[in-house]
Motif scaffolding. Sequence first.
Motif, mmCIF file in Angstrom:
data_model
loop_
_atom_site.group_PDB
_atom_site.id
_atom_site.type_symbol
_atom_site.label_atom_id
_atom_site.label_comp_id
_atom_site.label_asym_id
_atom_site.label_seq_id
_atom_site.Cartn_x
_atom_site.Cartn_y
_atom_site.Cartn_z
ATOM 1 N N LEU A 96 0.823 -1.213 0.000
ATOM 2 C CA LEU A 96 0.000 0.000 0.000
ATOM 3 C C LEU A 96 0.857 1.262 0.000
ATOM 4 O O LEU A 96 0.595 2.206 -0.745
ATOM 5 C CB LEU A 96 -0.940 0.007 1.205
ATOM 6 C CG LEU A 96 -2.112 -0.982 1.173
ATOM 7 C CD1 LEU A 96 -2.957 -0.842 2.441
ATOM 8 C CD2 LEU A 96 -2.981 -0.748 -0.056
ATOM 9 N N ASN A 97 1.874 1.280 0.860
ATOM 10 C CA ASN A 97 2.753 2.447 0.922
ATOM 11 C C ASN A 97 3.498 2.661 -0.389
ATOM 12 O O ASN A 97 3.642 3.788 -0.872
ATOM 13 C CB ASN A 97 3.761 2.279 2.065
ATOM 14 C CG ASN A 97 3.483 3.229 3.220
ATOM 15 O OD1 ASN A 97 2.583 4.058 3.156
ATOM 16 N ND2 ASN A 97 4.254 3.107 4.283
ATOM 17 N N PHE A 98 3.988 1.568 -0.952
ATOM 18 C CA PHE A 98 4.716 1.676 -2.221
ATOM 19 C C PHE A 98 3.811 2.232 -3.313
ATOM 20 O O PHE A 98 4.201 3.140 -4.050
ATOM 21 C CB PHE A 98 5.251 0.304 -2.634
ATOM 22 C CG PHE A 98 5.882 0.295 -3.994
ATOM 23 C CD1 PHE A 98 7.041 1.007 -4.241
ATOM 24 C CD2 PHE A 98 5.314 -0.433 -5.034
ATOM 25 C CE1 PHE A 98 7.625 1.010 -5.505
ATOM 26 C CE2 PHE A 98 5.885 -0.442 -6.293
ATOM 27 C CZ PHE A 98 7.045 0.283 -6.536
ATOM 28 N N ALA A 99 2.597 1.718 -3.403
ATOM 29 C CA ALA A 99 1.661 2.181 -4.433
ATOM 30 C C ALA A 99 1.288 3.639 -4.222
ATOM 31 O O ALA A 99 1.268 4.438 -5.173
ATOM 32 C CB ALA A 99 0.401 1.313 -4.420
ATOM 33 N N PHE A 100 1.016 4.005 -2.975
ATOM 34 C CA PHE A 100 0.549 5.369 -2.671
ATOM 35 C C PHE A 100 1.620 6.414 -2.972
ATOM 36 O O PHE A 100 1.379 7.378 -3.707
ATOM 37 C CB PHE A 100 0.128 5.455 -1.197
ATOM 38 C CG PHE A 100 -0.284 6.837 -0.778
ATOM 39 C CD1 PHE A 100 -1.550 7.324 -1.106
ATOM 40 C CD2 PHE A 100 0.578 7.657 -0.066
ATOM 41 C CE1 PHE A 100 -1.931 8.607 -0.734
ATOM 42 C CE2 PHE A 100 0.204 8.936 0.313
ATOM 43 C CZ PHE A 100 -1.065 9.412 -0.020
ATOM 44 N N TRP A 101 2.814 6.224 -2.419
ATOM 45 C CA TRP A 101 3.849 7.251 -2.557
ATOM 46 C C TRP A 101 4.462 7.287 -3.954
ATOM 47 O O TRP A 101 4.823 8.363 -4.448
ATOM 48 C CB TRP A 101 4.933 7.044 -1.494
ATOM 49 C CG TRP A 101 4.417 7.274 -0.109
ATOM 50 C CD1 TRP A 101 4.026 6.317 0.794
ATOM 51 C CD2 TRP A 101 4.185 8.530 0.529
ATOM 52 N NE1 TRP A 101 3.578 6.900 1.947
ATOM 53 C CE2 TRP A 101 3.664 8.263 1.823
ATOM 54 C CE3 TRP A 101 4.375 9.854 0.150
ATOM 55 C CZ2 TRP A 101 3.336 9.274 2.722
ATOM 56 C CZ3 TRP A 101 4.048 10.869 1.044
ATOM 57 C CH2 TRP A 101 3.539 10.578 2.311
#
Length: 307
Positions: free
Chosen positions: A125-130
Amino acid sequence: MQEALDSSTLNFNQDALLLLNISLAIIMFGVALDLKVKDFRYVAKNPQSFLAGLFSQFFLLPALTLLLVSLIQPPPSVALGMFLVAACPGGNISNFMTHLAKGNTALSVSLTAFSTAFSVVLTPLNFAFWSKLYGPSAQMLKEISLSYFEVFQTVALILGIPLVIGMYINSHYPKWSMRATKILKPLSMLIFAGFVVIAFIGNYDLFLKFIALIFLWVLAHNFIALSGGFITAKTFKLPLEDTKTLTIETGIQNSGLALVLIFTYFDGLGGMAIIAAWWGIWHIISGMTIAGILKNFQSQKSVSLSS
């Protein structure tokens, strides 16, 4: 020359990738063999330091990474590598470094355990978001068509399952667990280090071509990670031992997990792979250096007690 990173790929065959996956799972299993229920109870008794650590690890570091990427504007593949490293949980060697620095080892172990467990969801999730907040990396992600559900499965398989099994064995067979961890930890770390060396040797010309740029990018990225942990601890007004711990926990990332994901889903994309591989080497150097410096700092309370 920077653009050439986006089109380059690192050579790493499927057999080696399978062994890398296994070695990471063994590393996580070895870490879990050291975990006890009391490590998690510690969190309930000391929520401020724990929550500050999670904030620093899963929000501040990715945010600072976005700021750094926006400033230096690296090639898209490098930016993706930096976002992926920032989205990974803390590395297991952070516990050893925290102990060396005379930090709060119980807090370090708790943060490693929880960040690893949460990473099953938060890393993808963090990788996709940022990554999508930086235009060039967002465009490259569209071209790759990454399946985040498959990433969830991989992270759960490599980190989640060994964590659960290791803690179960430690709870029911503590004597065996104690003996096994003394063998598994150094063995798995040597195997992982061997893979990094093999990756460098097999792609020597590529590393030689880009190492000057990569070194500076990783140096800056690791610096803001360490600084982010330190600033977070100071902002929350944590004691010195906890400040040491957050500094190290935020600056030590599980770059091995990043490498597995890169070779599995990005076909060894040059900029991503070289960033993660060099992180795996550099954060050990910087972490040991910081730990050596921090161990000489003691709280006023400790000084007064010893005098």
